[in-house]
Write a protein that holds these residues in place. Structure first.
Motif, PDB file in Angstrom:
ATOM      1  N   GLY A 174       0.792  -1.218   0.000  1.00  0.00           N
ATOM      2  CA  GLY A 174       0.000   0.000   0.000  1.00  0.00           C
ATOM      3  C   GLY A 174       0.824   1.267   0.000  1.00  0.00           C
ATOM      4  N   GLY A 175       0.164   2.373   0.364  1.00  0.00           N
ATOM      5  CA  GLY A 175       0.847   3.656   0.467  1.00  0.00           C
ATOM      6  C   GLY A 175       1.259   4.278  -0.847  1.00  0.00           C
ATOM      7  N   ALA A 176       0.696   3.829  -1.953  1.00  0.00           N
ATOM      8  CA  ALA A 176       1.107   4.354  -3.252  1.00  0.00           C
ATOM      9  C   ALA A 176       0.618   5.795  -3.433  1.00  0.00           C
ATOM     10  CB  ALA A 176       0.556   3.481  -4.377  1.00  0.00           C
ATOM     11  N   CYS A 177       1.397   6.552  -4.207  1.00  0.00           N
ATOM     12  CA  CYS A 177       1.037   7.935  -4.511  1.00  0.00           C
ATOM     13  C   CYS A 177      -0.030   7.943  -5.604  1.00  0.00           C
ATOM     14  CB  CYS A 177       2.277   8.706  -4.955  1.00  0.00           C
ATOM     15  SG  CYS A 177       1.949  10.406  -5.440  1.00  0.00           S
ATOM     16  N   GLN A 178      -1.200   8.478  -5.283  1.00  0.00           N
ATOM     17  CA  GLN A 178      -2.310   8.470  -6.232  1.00  0.00           C
ATOM     18  C   GLN A 178      -1.964   9.214  -7.512  1.00  0.00           C
ATOM     19  OE1 GLN A 178      -5.146   6.906  -6.022  1.00  0.00           O
ATOM     20  NE2 GLN A 178      -5.467   6.397  -3.868  1.00  0.00           N
ATOM     21  N   LEU A 179      -1.249  10.343  -7.382  1.00  0.00           N
ATOM     22  CA  LEU A 179      -0.937  11.158  -8.562  1.00  0.00           C
ATOM     23  C   LEU A 179       0.078  10.492  -9.472  1.00  0.00           C
ATOM     24  CD1 LEU A 179      -0.745  14.690  -6.892  1.00  0.00           C
ATOM     25  CD2 LEU A 179      -2.667  13.652  -8.126  1.00  0.00           C
ATOM     26  N   ALA A 180       0.877   9.555  -8.915  1.00  0.00           N
ATOM     27  CA  ALA A 180       1.934   8.931  -9.713  1.00  0.00           C
ATOM     28  C   ALA A 180       1.534   7.568 -10.259  1.00  0.00           C
ATOM     29  CB  ALA A 180       3.199   8.785  -8.863  1.00  0.00           C
ATOM     30  N   LEU A 181       0.305   7.135  -9.986  1.00  0.00           N
ATOM     31  CA  LEU A 181      -0.112   5.814 -10.443  1.00  0.00           C
ATOM     32  C   LEU A 181      -0.275   5.790 -11.960  1.00  0.00           C
ATOM     33  CD1 LEU A 181      -2.772   4.788  -7.767  1.00  0.00           C
ATOM     34  CD2 LEU A 181      -0.474   3.858  -8.060  1.00  0.00           C
ATOM     35  N   ALA A 182       0.297   4.781 -12.579  1.00  0.00           N
ATOM     36  CA  ALA A 182       0.131   4.581 -14.012  1.00  0.00           C
ATOM     37  C   ALA A 182      -1.156   3.797 -14.263  1.00  0.00           C
ATOM     38  CB  ALA A 182       1.329   3.836 -14.584  1.00  0.00           C
ATOM     39  N   GLU A 183      -1.534   3.685 -15.501  1.00  0.00           N
ATOM     40  CA  GLU A 183      -2.747   2.960 -15.840  1.00  0.00           C
ATOM     41  C   GLU A 183      -2.623   1.503 -15.405  1.00  0.00           C
ATOM     42  OE1 GLU A 183      -5.558   1.945 -19.737  1.00  0.00           O
ATOM     43  OE2 GLU A 183      -3.781   3.237 -19.931  1.00  0.00           O
ATOM     44  N   GLY A 184      -3.613   1.049 -14.661  1.00  0.00           N
ATOM     45  CA  GLY A 184      -3.600  -0.331 -14.185  1.00  0.00           C
ATOM     46  C   GLY A 184      -2.940  -0.516 -12.829  1.00  0.00           C
ATOM     47  N   GLU A 185      -2.239   0.509 -12.318  1.00  0.00           N
ATOM     48  CA  GLU A 185      -1.608   0.396 -11.008  1.00  0.00           C
ATOM     49  C   GLU A 185      -2.615   0.694  -9.906  1.00  0.00           C
ATOM     50  OE1 GLU A 185       3.101   1.337 -11.860  1.00  0.00           O
ATOM     51  OE2 GLU A 185       1.806   2.947 -11.134  1.00  0.00           O
ATOM     52  N   ASP A 186      -2.342   0.148  -8.724  1.00  0.00           N
ATOM     53  CA  ASP A 186      -3.297   0.189  -7.624  1.00  0.00           C
ATOM     54  C   ASP A 186      -2.647   0.826  -6.410  1.00  0.00           C
ATOM     55  OD1 ASP A 186      -5.162  -0.396  -5.594  1.00  0.00           O
ATOM     56  OD2 ASP A 186      -5.766  -2.242  -6.602  1.00  0.00           O
ATOM     57  N   ALA A 187      -3.408   1.703  -5.715  1.00  0.00           N
ATOM     58  CA  ALA A 187      -2.872   2.339  -4.512  1.00  0.00           C
ATOM     59  C   ALA A 187      -2.620   1.325  -3.406  1.00  0.00           C
ATOM     60  CB  ALA A 187      -3.847   3.406  -4.015  1.00  0.00           C
ATOM     61  N   ALA A 188      -3.301   0.176  -3.456  1.00  0.00           N
ATOM     62  CA  ALA A 188      -3.107  -0.887  -2.466  1.00  0.00           C
ATOM     63  C   ALA A 188      -2.187  -1.976  -2.991  1.00  0.00           C
ATOM     64  CB  ALA A 188      -4.457  -1.481  -2.076  1.00  0.00           C
ATOM     65  N   ALA A 189      -1.309  -1.623  -3.928  1.00  0.00           N
ATOM     66  CA  ALA A 189      -0.421  -2.598  -4.558  1.00  0.00           C
ATOM     67  C   ALA A 189       0.533  -3.223  -3.545  1.00  0.00           C
ATOM     68  CB  ALA A 189       0.367  -1.934  -5.686  1.00  0.00           C
ATOM     69  N   VAL A 190       0.883  -4.482  -3.806  1.00  0.00           N
ATOM     70  CA  VAL A 190       1.801  -5.231  -2.953  1.00  0.00           C
ATOM     71  C   VAL A 190       2.935  -5.773  -3.816  1.00  0.00           C
ATOM     72  CG1 VAL A 190       2.062  -7.250  -1.439  1.00  0.00           C
ATOM     73  CG2 VAL A 190      -0.028  -5.861  -1.342  1.00  0.00           C
ATOM     74  N   GLU A 191       4.171  -5.604  -3.321  1.00  0.00           N
ATOM     75  CA  GLU A 191       5.338  -6.133  -4.013  1.00  0.00           C
ATOM     76  C   GLU A 191       6.245  -6.840  -3.019  1.00  0.00           C
ATOM     77  OE1 GLU A 191       7.130  -3.374  -7.112  1.00  0.00           O
ATOM     78  OE2 GLU A 191       5.852  -1.958  -6.032  1.00  0.00           O
TER      79      GLU A 191
END
Length: 423
Positions: A174-191
């Motif tokens: 999580g914790g992704a920057c909403q303004l920097a998300l590319a198409e298909g990316e998720d603010a709750a993404a896990v890596e």
């Protein structure tokens, strides 16, 4: 069997006496009386503060081996509370030794991380880290005194992520920057960082998506999983980075009146993993209102309350010191209590997340399965560094601290300052 300790240079009175005894042909018993052995050595080590042990271990190789051997046979169970404080002018690190009840200041490392440091939670201890567009630098030890471990930045740019070390893997959630998300990316993404690269996994469960940032989540990391709980609602789940899958999602809410939740690793032992759930609530109205902090033990697999375990509460005098009542405050303006928790499988610390200067409470987990999860509570005074910098940004961590870290991080014995506070 015993461990003999000898000092080489310079010669001390004890060494001179041994040499004189050997020259006079003294018997073995008289010579042995000048050595520290087995239980005697362990009894001495058990009473010496960790900072002094670190200095003592530097006397000679024999001392170092003896101290390490004694600590292996009689380890100190409880983790330290470490405060990384970023003030207006400098960064300060303070560490609380639960064995001696003292705060120690730690020398700032040459590679001091910038002010945007974050925390990596781990079963073997928390580490501070610095996240940038180019990489993620994780401190090599709990005090931040050794060289950082450098790795690539996660693929998704994150401004407030949860970082956890699970085994030899690092997880970014999580914790992704909403303004920097590319198409298909998720603010709750896990890596998951594995074998030098980041691997994308399933995003956080739907119940946690609205709180998918470190600010709103309580985190507990073990050797197998990272557990997440929404601090406001109690919704929780776990992620296994080796299998790259999420577990069940449950609402940990055994008391509907609790306003804030926290989780920490539970008692170590064979079988399924366990968690300790902390909840804070206001009880009573008007002048009689006070904050109550309760604990429950939770089964790690199904996230259900552990059957047969007695659930108890923090002693009233300690919760009232964490959340003192402001007599000038109107009843309708009372703020909901907000707790923070940092812990391990042996114990940890609970604090007022809004007022770190109020101190903290140490809890020690009971060994075994019978009775309540928490065996005892103990008051921990505020770190002097936090009082000196009330407007500084503090990051609290919990970790075992060894002799090697102390020997690197403490100033020379002649200039060392240890703080104790009985208030």
């Amino acid at each position: 069997m015993g461990v003999g300790i000898q000092a080489h240079e310079p010669k001390h009175q004890g060494q001179e006496e041994r040499e004189a005894a050997e020259g006079d042909g003294a018997d073995t018993a008289a010579l042995a009386a000048l050595y520290l052995y087995g239980d005697v050595l362990e009894s001495v080590v058990d009473r010496v503060p960790a900072a002094d042990l670190a200095a003592t271990a530097g006397v000679s190789r024999e001392w170092l081996r003896a101290v390490r051997s004694a600590l292996r046979r009689r380890p100190r169970r409880l983790p330290w509370l470490v405060v990384h404080l970023h003030g207006r002018r400098r960064r300060t690190t303070a560490a609380y030794d639960p064995h001696s009840g003292a705060w120690l200041t730690v020398q700032a490392p040459r590679h001091a991380t910038p002010s945007h440091v974050r925390l990596v939670r781990g079963a073997r201890g928390d580490r501070v880290c610095a996240l940038s567009l180019s990489g993620l630098d994780v401190a090599g030890d709990p005090l931040g005194t050794s060289a950082c471990v450098a790795m690539k930045a996660p693929s998704v740019w994150r401004v407030d992520p949860v970082f956890a070390a699970v085994g030899d893997r690092v997880v970014a959630l999580g914790g992704a920057c909403q303004l920097a998300l590319a198409e298909g990316e998720d603010a709750a993404a896990v890596e998951v960082h594995e074998s030098g690269s980041w691997i994308a996994c399933d995003p956080m469960p739907a119940a946690l998506r609205e709180s998918a940032a470190a600010t709103w989540l309580s985190v507990a990391a073990t050797d197998q999983r990272v557990y997440l709980a929404d601090r406001a609602t109690g919704w929780a789940s776990w992620f296994d980075p080796s299998k790259r899958r999420w577990g069940p999602t449950r609402r940990l809410a055994p008391d509907a009146s609790v306003s804030t939740w926290g989780v920490a690793p539970g008692r170590a032992g064979a079988g399924a993993e366990r968690l300790v759930l902390f909840g804070a609530k206001r009880q009573g109205e008007g002048p009689a209102s006070r904050v109550v902090i309760q604990t429950w033990e939770v089964d790690g697999d199904g996230l259900d309350l552990s059957p047969g375990v007695v659930h108890d509460a923090m002693p009233r005098e300690m919760s009232e010191r964490l959340f003192p009542r402001d007599e000038d405050e109107e009843d309708d303006e009372e703020m909901s209590p907000s707790i923070g928790v940092r812990g391990s499988a042996t114990g940890g610390y609970v604090y007022n997340a809004a007022e770190l200067a109020n101190g903290a409470v140490l809890y020690e987990l009971r060994e075994g399965k019978d009775g309540s999860a928490v065996e005892r509570w103990e008051w921990v005074p505020c770190a002097p560094a936090v009082r000196a910098e009330p407007l500084g940004r503090a990051i609290l961590a919990c970790s075992p601290v060894g002799l090697d870290e102390l020997s690197r991080g403490l100033p020379p014995l002649s200039s060392r300052r240890a703080y104790t506070d009985a208030s």
